[in-house]
Design an enzyme around this catalytic site. Structure first.
Site, PDB file in Angstrom:
ATOM      1  N   HIS A  51       0.852  -1.181   0.000  1.00  0.00           N
ATOM      2  CA  HIS A  51       0.000   0.000   0.000  1.00  0.00           C
ATOM      3  C   HIS A  51       0.891   1.236   0.000  1.00  0.00           C
ATOM      4  O   HIS A  51       2.119   1.114   0.139  1.00  0.00           O
ATOM      5  CB  HIS A  51      -0.927   0.014   1.219  1.00  0.00           C
ATOM      6  CG  HIS A  51      -0.244  -0.245   2.518  1.00  0.00           C
ATOM      7  ND1 HIS A  51       0.735   0.570   3.022  1.00  0.00           N
ATOM      8  CD2 HIS A  51      -0.376  -1.261   3.402  1.00  0.00           C
ATOM      9  CE1 HIS A  51       1.158   0.076   4.169  1.00  0.00           C
ATOM     10  NE2 HIS A  51       0.515  -1.049   4.430  1.00  0.00           N
TER      11      HIS A  51
HETATM   12  P1  TYD Z   1      -1.530  -2.703   8.026  1.00  0.00           P
HETATM   13  O1  TYD Z   1      -0.877  -1.364   8.073  1.00  0.00           O
HETATM   14  O2  TYD Z   1      -2.548  -2.926   6.955  1.00  0.00           O
HETATM   15  O3  TYD Z   1      -0.430  -3.857   7.939  1.00  0.00           O
HETATM   16  P2  TYD Z   1       0.608  -4.185   6.758  1.00  0.00           P
HETATM   17  O4  TYD Z   1       0.741  -2.969   5.935  1.00  0.00           O
HETATM   18  O5  TYD Z   1       1.892  -4.544   7.438  1.00  0.00           O
HETATM   19  O6  TYD Z   1       0.110  -5.337   5.990  1.00  0.00           O
HETATM   20  O7  TYD Z   1      -2.159  -2.989   9.461  1.00  0.00           O
HETATM   21  C1  TYD Z   1      -2.723  -4.229   9.799  1.00  0.00           C
HETATM   22  C2  TYD Z   1      -3.858  -3.995  10.781  1.00  0.00           C
HETATM   23  O8  TYD Z   1      -3.386  -3.383  11.964  1.00  0.00           O
HETATM   24  C3  TYD Z   1      -4.950  -3.097  10.233  1.00  0.00           C
HETATM   25  O9  TYD Z   1      -6.187  -3.687  10.546  1.00  0.00           O
HETATM   26  C4  TYD Z   1      -4.834  -1.810  10.995  1.00  0.00           C
HETATM   27  C5  TYD Z   1      -4.108  -2.190  12.258  1.00  0.00           C
HETATM   28  N1  TYD Z   1      -3.173  -1.128  12.688  1.00  0.00           N
HETATM   29  C6  TYD Z   1      -3.515  -0.279  13.721  1.00  0.00           C
HETATM   30  O10 TYD Z   1      -4.615  -0.379  14.304  1.00  0.00           O
HETATM   31  N2  TYD Z   1      -2.628   0.683  14.108  1.00  0.00           N
HETATM   32  C7  TYD Z   1      -1.422   0.838  13.511  1.00  0.00           C
HETATM   33  O11 TYD Z   1      -0.627   1.739  13.882  1.00  0.00           O
HETATM   34  C8  TYD Z   1      -1.081  -0.033  12.419  1.00  0.00           C
HETATM   35  C9  TYD Z   1       0.228   0.092  11.692  1.00  0.00           C
HETATM   36  C10 TYD Z   1      -1.983  -1.009  12.038  1.00  0.00           C
END
Ligand code: TYD
Length: 134
Positions: A51
């Site tokens: 993303h």
């Molecule tokens: P995401 O950023 O989509 O993970 P990645 O990019 O590593 O695949 O985050 C995964 C999940 O965690 C998503 O449901 C949102 C949650 N999250 C939070 O609640 N707070 C945060 O600071 C982060 C980074 C993620």
């Protein structure tokens, strides 16, 4: 400092009792930290990320083990291998990023200049490219 992805070296205090590193704004980091999170226990072969962020900037450190951060600027891809705890990758806003090739027991520390905001994510690559190149 030019606003492009770059490896930032952080201080390394060598000590027979164990080494120590740190970073702070503005000396090493180009932004003030609003949030810290970490990614761990990643099963072999998994990819995280995939993303871009509209506004958020990040600094990513491999505190333990190694992994690759692959950044796309809308035109081309650049791969950074992180495998030491005394440097990290600065990721400006509006770069598509994924993290892959995690070693066993790797630990990715990520600091950001923004609080968590689901609305800041761009999760569609075509939308990202259109916004970046448009
Ligand atoms: P995401 O950023 O989509 O993970 P990645 O990019 O590593 O695949 O985050 C995964 C999940 O965690 C998503 O449901 C949102 C949650 N999250 C939070 O609640 N707070 C945060 O600071 C982060 C980074 C993620």
């Amino acid at each position: 400092m030019k606003i492009v992805p770059q490896i930032i070296q952080v201080p390394k205090i060598l000590d027979a009792r164990g080494n120590l590193s740190f970073f702070e704004h503005p000396k090493q980091l180009p932004f003030e930290i609003a949030r810290t999170y970490w990614v761990y226990d990643v099963p072999g072969g998994e990819t995280r990320g995939s993303h871009a962020f509209r506004e958020q900037q990040e600094f990513i450190v491999a505190l333990s083990g190694s992994f690759d951060v692959v950044l796309h600027d809308g035109e081309e891809e650049q791969k950074f291998q992180l495998n030491r705890s005394y440097y990290g990758l600065f990721v400006p806003k509006m770069y598509w990023r994924r993290m892959e090739n995690f070693s066993t027991n790797s630990l990715a520390l990520i600091v950001s200049d923004k609080l968590y905001d689901a609305g800041d994510y761009i999760r569609d690559f075509e939308e990202f490219k259109a916004l970046r190149n448009g």
